[in-house]
Design a protein around this motif. Structure first.
Motif, PDB file in Angstrom:
ATOM      1  N   GLU B 496      31.478  13.604  13.414  1.00 24.00           N
ATOM      2  CA  GLU B 496      32.857  13.545  12.917  1.00 24.00           C
ATOM      3  C   GLU B 496      32.968  12.552  11.758  1.00 24.00           C
ATOM      4  O   GLU B 496      33.568  12.844  10.726  1.00 24.00           O
ATOM      5  N   PHE B 497      32.375  11.379  11.910  1.00 24.45           N
ATOM      6  CA  PHE B 497      32.519  10.324  10.914  1.00 24.45           C
ATOM      7  C   PHE B 497      31.577  10.497   9.730  1.00 24.45           C
ATOM      8  O   PHE B 497      31.925  10.199   8.601  1.00 24.45           O
ATOM      9  N   PHE B 498      30.373  10.947   9.990  1.00 24.47           N
ATOM     10  CA  PHE B 498      29.344  10.871   8.948  1.00 24.47           C
ATOM     11  C   PHE B 498      28.753  12.218   8.539  1.00 24.47           C
ATOM     12  O   PHE B 498      27.972  12.290   7.618  1.00 24.47           O
ATOM     13  N   TYR B 499      29.085  13.284   9.249  1.00 23.66           N
ATOM     14  CA  TYR B 499      28.510  14.592   8.913  1.00 23.66           C
ATOM     15  C   TYR B 499      29.599  15.659   8.771  1.00 23.66           C
ATOM     16  O   TYR B 499      29.411  16.805   9.140  1.00 23.66           O
ATOM     17  N   GLU B 500      30.743  15.252   8.261  1.00 27.54           N
ATOM     18  CA  GLU B 500      31.835  16.167   7.941  1.00 27.54           C
ATOM     19  C   GLU B 500      32.193  17.107   9.090  1.00 27.54           C
ATOM     20  O   GLU B 500      32.401  18.296   8.901  1.00 27.54           O
ATOM     21  N   ARG B 501      32.227  16.552  10.270  1.00 23.33           N
ATOM     22  CA  ARG B 501      32.632  17.314  11.452  1.00 23.33           C
ATOM     23  C   ARG B 501      31.806  18.580  11.678  1.00 23.33           C
ATOM     24  O   ARG B 501      32.310  19.566  12.205  1.00 23.33           O
ATOM     25  N   MET B 562      34.287   0.899  15.360  1.00 23.77           N
ATOM     26  CA  MET B 562      32.878   1.239  15.197  1.00 23.77           C
ATOM     27  C   MET B 562      32.379   0.729  13.861  1.00 23.77           C
ATOM     28  O   MET B 562      33.019   0.912  12.834  1.00 23.77           O
ATOM     29  N   ILE B 563      31.208   0.095  13.910  1.00 23.78           N
ATOM     30  CA  ILE B 563      30.550  -0.300  12.675  1.00 23.78           C
ATOM     31  C   ILE B 563      29.497   0.757  12.387  1.00 23.78           C
ATOM     32  O   ILE B 563      28.552   0.919  13.157  1.00 23.78           O
ATOM     33  N   PRO B 564      29.649   1.515  11.318  1.00 24.17           N
ATOM     34  CA  PRO B 564      28.610   2.496  11.000  1.00 24.17           C
ATOM     35  C   PRO B 564      27.265   1.784  10.866  1.00 24.17           C
ATOM     36  O   PRO B 564      27.199   0.674  10.334  1.00 24.17           O
ATOM     37  N   ALA B 565      26.215   2.418  11.373  1.00 28.43           N
ATOM     38  CA  ALA B 565      24.885   1.796  11.358  1.00 28.43           C
ATOM     39  C   ALA B 565      24.546   1.351   9.944  1.00 28.43           C
ATOM     40  O   ALA B 565      24.747   2.097   8.982  1.00 28.43           O
ATOM     41  N   GLY B 566      24.101   0.113   9.796  1.00 29.48           N
ATOM     42  CA  GLY B 566      23.699  -0.395   8.484  1.00 29.48           C
ATOM     43  C   GLY B 566      24.822  -1.081   7.730  1.00 29.48           C
ATOM     44  O   GLY B 566      24.585  -1.737   6.731  1.00 29.48           O
ATOM     45  N   ILE B 573      35.135   0.761  11.422  1.00 24.98           N
ATOM     46  CA  ILE B 573      36.150   1.798  11.494  1.00 24.98           C
ATOM     47  C   ILE B 573      37.092   1.394  12.616  1.00 24.98           C
ATOM     48  O   ILE B 573      36.682   1.249  13.766  1.00 24.98           O
ATOM     49  N   ARG B 574      38.370   1.174  12.232  1.00 26.81           N
ATOM     50  CA  ARG B 574      39.325   0.657  13.211  1.00 26.81           C
ATOM     51  C   ARG B 574      40.007   1.789  13.944  1.00 26.81           C
ATOM     52  O   ARG B 574      39.955   2.940  13.548  1.00 26.81           O
ATOM     53  N   ARG B 575      40.698   1.405  15.011  1.00 26.42           N
ATOM     54  CA  ARG B 575      41.499   2.413  15.714  1.00 26.42           C
ATOM     55  C   ARG B 575      42.532   2.971  14.743  1.00 26.42           C
ATOM     56  O   ARG B 575      43.176   2.212  14.032  1.00 26.42           O
ATOM     57  N   ILE B 581      44.336   8.166  19.161  1.00 24.11           N
ATOM     58  CA  ILE B 581      43.353   9.132  19.637  1.00 24.11           C
ATOM     59  C   ILE B 581      43.360  10.339  18.707  1.00 24.11           C
ATOM     60  O   ILE B 581      44.393  10.760  18.221  1.00 24.11           O
ATOM     61  N   VAL B 582      42.205  10.880  18.462  1.00 23.48           N
ATOM     62  CA  VAL B 582      42.133  12.133  17.719  1.00 23.48           C
ATOM     63  C   VAL B 582      42.487  13.258  18.690  1.00 23.48           C
ATOM     64  O   VAL B 582      41.826  13.433  19.711  1.00 23.48           O
TER      65      VAL B 582
END
Lengths: 208, 588
Positions: B496-501, B562-566, B573-575, B581-582
């Motif tokens: 969802e966050f990094f691969y365009e859903r 969530m902190i994206p890796a790296g 990424i905050r709430r 909620i999504v």
């Protein structure tokens, strides 16, 4: 990671020479080698043989890694159950030797040329056959490379080369027993800064 | 068990050297080491050992897959602090252990795995079910032994226990050939004692280091204690607490450190790292001193190392010298057992007023807490965070919770507040899906009087669901909460966050878990709304026997922050502001 930090890391690559005392039993060499394999570090040279301590082998392992990696590799080697002592000689004053056996094609007609070379390099002829001879030579790596190069440049044909890899011992009083008594080994900077002490053996310059 | 011969007879071996078979020596040595429970699976090359089991006072749990045996030994060790033991046969039995062994290795858990191997005469011939298990497990064990002489069995097992529990703990494997099991030798438990434990020669706690550390603490304006799994392993709960209270230093915990410092303590910030709350990570990024206690600056807690806590001096108290300066360069390294180091350090640490810094951190919580799901009105919808939070409230936080790996694991870490050590059992380093159910079985054997809850996702649970039969065969009570969102949720969240859903290979069909439980003879219920949670959890707790709850939660929920890796630790990424909620397409 930024480019600058990457290149900085690359600059810091240096040659490490680890001298370790390991238990003389099956599988120990795999454990040591596996540690370097996991880090994808190539082992340039590895020699193992009996030591002055019964039941323990002494190995000299040469590899290239970042300066910082030396500490961690040494700490990781110590974590191996069968490893008793580890010393990272790094740049400390030490004596390093390698043994090479070189078989050269030679007939009675062109032998004398090789004899002369052997004399110059202070090597020895240890086997003489009708069509070949064997040269034994000990010394630092560059000296052995030099002999091989001269042999290659001449008319002689090298048939086989067998090299032992490097064996290293610290100069001065840093024997394994001292290392063991010191517990932590000899990585401390204070030791590297004691050249005077290392001169006492009268061999500050490595004889070629 | 009723069929056991008189245990007293076998314990005589411990004091009087006696001639035993290798197989008997295996059990006699385990008895001598204090083992009461083992987890295993028989097979040809370990049959002599199984044949001798009836003579010894050890309970054997038959698993359904050897991976389960290793996880059970692991869960047993994590819950009890003792060494867990797993047993398997050669070849596939041994290789099935590997994921469990690696899980224990990455989390520094003391387990001993005993495997049978083919007879020494045919070792290395590719005999039936022969595999080089000492070769295969070399990088994922602290040490391993290949034993092909009966005389070596007792010394190897005793040495294995010493290695597993000493220094930084970890797994050890002992591979014993079948002929060694069948031969006999004089068993002398005392004589098989290993050489005295040799501490790592690079352990180093110098007076100057302690003084330097104390000075840094005295002069710090914005200090944070980072506490990890080492608190539990070294039993330093009191010492960490004393340090925090005396110098008024807030404490952030790693995932495996949860429970090492009471969640309700005013100085407890909570979990740090990738899914830690914003104020925790901000406090670390703003700190001028980090005191790392028994943790290893894992990439999941540091984010990008090049931007990590740049303003802070760092003190690292750690038992493993190879961890020093590995990921993060530190200013003072106190390399030794955490508890012992803190006992030396504490007399040098004076009382300190930390109120200004604590107020700053408290102020930074602000709006974040309001957006937290537990502070929002009940929409009738069931969210995983609700389930975990309700479980915590209903159980009073007294249960041992064993999680699997993924979103539910992070929600557990965020919403189940652990007051005591060894109440959260989770695979941190390796992140092993399928860990929860078998590890919970191990934990239940370690603590039979404790309430044990499995919290697992629908994906991970299916990896080791066969161990439901083990629960039934052993007649133990474990409560199972499946957080069922129909996805491999954490992977879906990354998509969802990094691969365009692009939800490739993450939608997941599962069996009806309640029926699956029923097929095993385990009761269960499905829960669809928040209103049902309390009642069904109460039913599970009071039910006489194991109970499975299938929580049908929001499908496309994500773990925040969530902190994206790296990324840097403060780039999280905050709430989401408007709606926490999504929502699923159904809700729109």
């Amino acid at each position: 990671m930024t480019n600058s930090s990457l290149s900085k890391e690359q600059e810091a690559i240096m040659t490490h020479t680890f001298v370790a005392y390991v238990e003389d039993m099956p599988g120990v060499l795999t454990r040591v080698a596996s540690l370097f394999r996991r880090l994808n570090i190539n082992i340039h040279s590895l020699t193992v043989g009996r030591s002055e301590r019964p039941g323990l082998s002494r190995l000299t392992l040469v590899c290239e890694a970042s300066a910082e990696a030396g500490h961690r590799i040494r700490a990781s080697l110590f974590k191996l159950e069968n490893v008793v002592d580890v010393d990272d000689i790094a740049q400390a004053p030490s004596v390093t030797r390698e043994l090479a056996l070189i078989k050269v094609a030679a007939t009675p007609q062109n032998r004398s040329q090789i004899f002369e070379l052997v004399e110059v390099f202070r090597a020895r002829i240890v086997d003489l056959a009708p069509e070949s001879l064997m040269i034994e030579m000990t010394g630092v790596e560059s000296k052995i490379e030099g002999l091989i190069q001269v042999l290659n440049e001449g008319e002689e044909r090298i048939l086989e080369i067998c090299r032992s890899g490097k064996m290293t011992m610290r100069r001065g009083h840093h024997t394994s027993r001292v290392l063991r008594a010191m517990g932590a080994g000899a990585e401390d900077k204070s030791e590297a800064a004691e050249p005077a002490e290392n001169l006492e053996a009268g061999a500050a310059v490595e004889p070629e | 068990m009723g069929s056991k011969a008189k245990p007293q007879a076998s314990e005589a071996h411990l004091t009087t050297p006696t001639r035993l078979t290798g197989a008997e020596i295996v059990w006699a040595t385990l008895v001598g080491e204090g083992v009461t429970d083992v987890f295993g699976y028989p097979g040809g090359a370990i049959l002599p050992v199984y044949d001798a089991l009836r003579k010894f006072p050890i309970h054997h749990t038959l698993v359904r897959h050897e991976q389960g045996a290793a996880h059970m030994a692991d869960g047993y060790a994590r819950a009890s602090g003792k060494v867990g033991v797993a047993i398997a046969t050669s070849g596939p039995g041994a290789t099935n252990l590997i994921t469990g062994i690696a899980t224990a290795m990455l989390d520094s858990i003391p387990i001993v795995c005993i495997t049978g191997n083919v007879s020494s005469k045919i070792l290395g011939t590719d005999a039936f079910q022969e595999v080089d298990i000492t070769g295969i497990t070399l990088p994922v064990t602290k040490h391993n032994f290949l034993v092909n002489r009966v005389e070596d069995i007792a010394p190897a097992i005793r040495h294995a226990f010493q290695i597993a529990r000493s220094g930084r703990p970890g797994p050890v494997l002992v591979d014993i050939t079948k002929d060694a099991q069948q031969a006999s030798a004089i068993f002398d438990f005392a004589a098989a004692e290993p050489r005295p434990y040799r501490p790592h020669p690079m352990l180093k706690v110098e007076a100057s280091g302690l003084a330097h550390a104390a000075e840094l603490i005295r002069n710090a304006k914005r200090p944070v204690i980072l506490a990890g799994h080492g608190i539990m392993e070294s039993g330093a709960m009191e010492q960490v607490r004393t340090l925090a209270e005396r110098a008024q230093i807030p404490v952030a915990l790693t995932l495996l450190g949860l429970g090492g410092f009471p969640a309700s303590h005013p100085l407890n910030l909570g979990m740090m790292g990738m899914h830690g709350e914003a104020w925790v990570n901000h406090a670390i990024q703003e700190a001028d001193l980090l005191i790392a206690c028994g943790m290893r600056f894992d990439d999941r807690v540091t984010g990008s190392t090049s931007t990590y806590a740049l303003k802070a001096k760092k003190i690292h108290i750690e038992v493993d010298p190879s961890e020093i300066n590995k990921n993060i360069k530190v200013d003072v390294a106190l390399v030794g057992d955490l508890r012992a180091v803190l006992e030396d350090l504490l007399p040098l640490v004076p009382g300190r007023d930390g109120s200004a810094w604590l107020k700053t951190i408290d102020a930074s919580k602000g709006a974040v807490a309001v957006r937290d799901i537990k502070n929002l009105p009940d929409s009738g919808h069931l969210y995983a965070a609700h389930v975990v939070h309700d479980l915590w409230r209903i159980t009073g936080g007294n249960a041992i919770v064993v999680t699997d790996v993924g979103q539910h694991q992070m929600w557990e870490a965020q919403y189940f507040h652990h007051e005591k050590p060894r109440t959260l059992i989770t695979s941190g380093g390796l992140g092993t899906m399928g860990f929860a159910l078998p590890a919970a079985i191990g934990a239940k054997f370690a603590c039979p009087d404790k309430e044990v809850w499995v919290i697992a996702g629908d994906g991970g649970f299916q990896m080791t669901a066969a161990e439901l039969s083990t629960i039934v065969q052993e007649g133990i009570k474990i409560n199972i909460a499946i957080i069922n969102n129909g996805y491999l949720g954490m992977v879906r969240q990354w998509q969802e966050f990094f691969y365009e859903r692009n939800y490739e290979a993450t939608p997941l069909v599962s069996p009806d878990f309640v029926k699956l439980a029923d097929a095993h003879g385990i009761s269960g219920r499905a829960v669809h709304t928040r209103a049902e949670v309390a009642e069904v959890v109460a039913e599970a707790r009071s039910h006489n026997g194991s109970f499975l709850i299938n929580f049908m939660v929001e499908k496309e929920d994500a773990v925040y922050p969530m902190i994206p890796a790296g990324n840097a630790l403060h780039e999280m990424i905050r709430r989401p502001g408007k709606s926490p909620i999504v929502e699923t397409p159904d809700d729109k």
